[in-house]
Design an enzyme around this catalytic site. Structure first.
Site: not given
Length: 602
Positions: A401, A528, A530
């Protein structure tokens, strides 16, 4: 039609006992018994969602596929249970009151005086019943059991409407369809050396006084409860001894479902919910394997985390978990070196030379560098310096990001010579805006106005590292949370200078992935990754970072064509890498484990 079973997890004495991990582990255990499980998290704060809260206030904001900005515990549920939740699975006081007020304005209450009881409590019960029926595991039809976690601690004034609603709810659905597990603390005073039960007694008494009776007690302690202590709790709290479970400290988080199974927690739950004849004995072979492997790992891989919220590790919880999933897949023990971005900046050398030296020593000693997302201009220059160090010294780098955006800004400054290159977030009047505000964003309303949720990214170059890591697919779906984007007018100049935008959205105007082709591993992503990493199914880009940091990237990339082991002597088994609900075939790597303390934070 079968009746939904509800399992409520509450907490007493103090916050931070690990209710979220406990609720997730209970879900794992019930799933292992053959039941389908969904989850709901209740947060009593007045915010509509977690989107506008500082990470220092409440940890990270977890983002769901539907764009919901929710509490980090929903990330625990998704990781443990491998499910996809919705924004409605996170209930807040703000959402409930907004729904009630909207109904009042429409006239739905037909002139009644709108009150906490029954209108707010009814709204809470209706929300729970509605959301519990939403399938979250990819299969048709509702789940068998809904695990509900009530945030905060029993006695908190803001949670009173929820406790009243849940008391009514337990009576309405019936005792055989509702199980209450109360997580409490049994401390050991160093002076006496004795496990003290009084805090738990008072907590249960308070819970009963509010109209809820616990069926099972989960007692947090440093060591297993002594038998006489368990009998004392049973006597004073009116809970059968076999329904008292000890959640004592364990080496890693994956042992908690095993801990619950070994103490027959599933049998106690199934007895209360009258499900004994419709389940099987829990099979947790994969969890046992993960726990055992993670306890054996000893060869470290050091990742420098360069961020602005390093004072609270929960601010980057999903990033840490994704790193752990990837590091265990590579048979390495993860060591995260927290580097406050501000400490890398030139001003810090004058203000606090010691902090400056420590920060740069950690950065230069790392095997890989990760710059996560963030908002605001504090620490941005430090992140830019970290990206520059990684680029010039060929250190594996992953920017997420804002981390991607600062990598682009650094490249423009250092390679294109545009010294004032910047983001309009930090300098609205910059003459060389590399990063700009997205046209559909709002500058007046902060909540829910970003580009949120799952979006599709199309690979522009199939020979790039990111495409190979994602299984040579033509596109991927990842979760987003941002207001700013790379300026499309600058892309041609940046690419002519050697930067490669290997992933773009469906319009081709929004940059999603950037790489340096001649670097061992230098990747920035606007999304993102994750948030979709799972135990045993590490995120592809995190796996790439750890593999590059360990010198295993070439072996991993070749694994797409010729599956080969990349272990270090530990018995290996095939593991799938998670990418958008699909499976990408990789080299054979170990099943996942995790290095963590019991609260799941580190």
């Amino acid at each position: 039609m079968k009746k939904m079973k509800y399992l409520l997890v509450t907490g007493g004495v103090v916050s931070g006992l690990g209710k979220g991990v406990t609720a997730s582990s209970i879900g794992v255990l019930l799933k292992a018994c053959g039941l389908r499980v969904t989850s709901i998290k209740i947060d009593p704060y007045l915010n509509s969602d977690a989107g506008t809260m500082s990470p220092f206030e409440h940890g990270e904001v977890f983002v769901l596929d539907d764009g919901g900005e929710v509490d980090l515990d929903l990330g625990n549920y998704e990781r443990f249970l491998d499910i996809k939740l919705t924004r409605d699975n996170n209930i807040t006081t703000g959402k409930i009151y907004q729904a009630v007020i909207d109904k009042e304005r429409r006239g739905d209450y037909l002139g009644k005086t709108v009150q906490v009881v029954p209108h707010v409590t009814d709204a809470i019960q209706e929300w729970i019943e509605r959301v519990a029926m939403i399938p979250v595991d990819g299969m048709p039809g509702p789940a068998d059991v809904c695990v509900i976690e009530l945030g905060g601690t029993i006695g908190d004034i803001e949670s009173m409407p929820f406790i009243e609603a849940l008391g009514q709810f337990s009576y309405r659905v019936g005792s055989s369809n509702f199980c209450l597990i109360h997580v409490s603390l049994v401390p050991v005073l160093n002076v006496v050396g004795e496990q003290k039960t009084k805090p738990t007694q008072h907590s249960v008494r308070g819970l009963r006084g509010l109209g809820l009776t616990p069926n099972i007690l989960a007692c947090r302690s440093t060591l297993p409860l002594d038998e006489n202590v368990k009998m004392k709790i049973s006597q004073f709290c009116h809970v059968p001894a076999e329904n008292i479970i000890t959640l004592y400290d364990v080496p890693n988080i994956w042992r908690i479902p095993l801990l619950l199974r070994d103490q027959k927690a599933h049998e106690a739950i199934l007895r209360v919910l009258n499900l004994q004849g419709s389940t099987r004995e829990p099979s947790l072979k994969e969890w046992t394997s993960r726990a055992d492997i993670c306890d054996m790992l000893h060869i470290p891989v050091r990742i420098a985390m360069v961020g602005k919220y390093t004072g609270l590790t929960d601010s980057y919880l999903s990033v840490i978990k994704a790193l752990l999933h990837a590091s265990v897949a590579c048979f390495k023990k993860l060591v995260v070196d927290w580097v406050p971005a501000c400490d890398l900046e030139d001003e810090m050398e004058k203000e606090n030379p010691d902090a400056y030296k420590v920060a740069w020593k950690l950065l230069k000693g790392a095997d890989g560098i990760l710059v996560p997302g963030g908002f605001g201009d504090r620490g941005v220059q430090g992140k830019i310096l970290a990206a520059k160090y990684a680029r010039e010294n060929r250190v594996p780098f992953l920017g997420i990001c804002l981390g991607m955006q600062i990598a682009v800004i650094e490249f423009a400054r250092s390679i294109l010579g545009l010294l004032d290159a910047n983001s309009t977030e930090f300098d609205a009047n910059t003459k060389n805006p590399c990063v700009i505000f997205m046209p559909e964003g709002s500058k007046t309303h902060m909540g829910g106005t970003m580009r949120l949720g799952s979006r599709r990214t199309y690979f522009q170059v199939m020979e790039c590292k990111s495409a190979k890591l994602c299984g040579n697919r033509s596109f991927i779906d990842e979760r987003h949370r941002h207001r700013y984007e790379v300026n499309p007018d600058m892309v041609s100049r940046l690419e002519d200078a050697g930067l490669s935008f290997t992933g773009k959205d469906e319009t081709g105007q929004r940059m999603e992935i950037v790489e340096l082709p001649n670097h061992p591993y230098y990747i920035g992503v606007q999304f993102h990754p994750e948030f979709k990493s799972r135990p045993g199914k590490p995120s592809a880009l995190f796996l790439g970072l750890i593999s590059a940091a360990c010198g295993q990237l070439d072996a991993l990339l070749q694994g797409h064509k010729v599956p080969t082991g990349i272990g270090n002597g530990i018995q290996i088994q095939k593991v799938n890498v998670y990418q958008n609900g699909n499976v990408a075939k990789f080299a054979k790597i170990a099943s996942d484990g995790i290095y963590s303390n019991c609260n799941g934070a580190h």
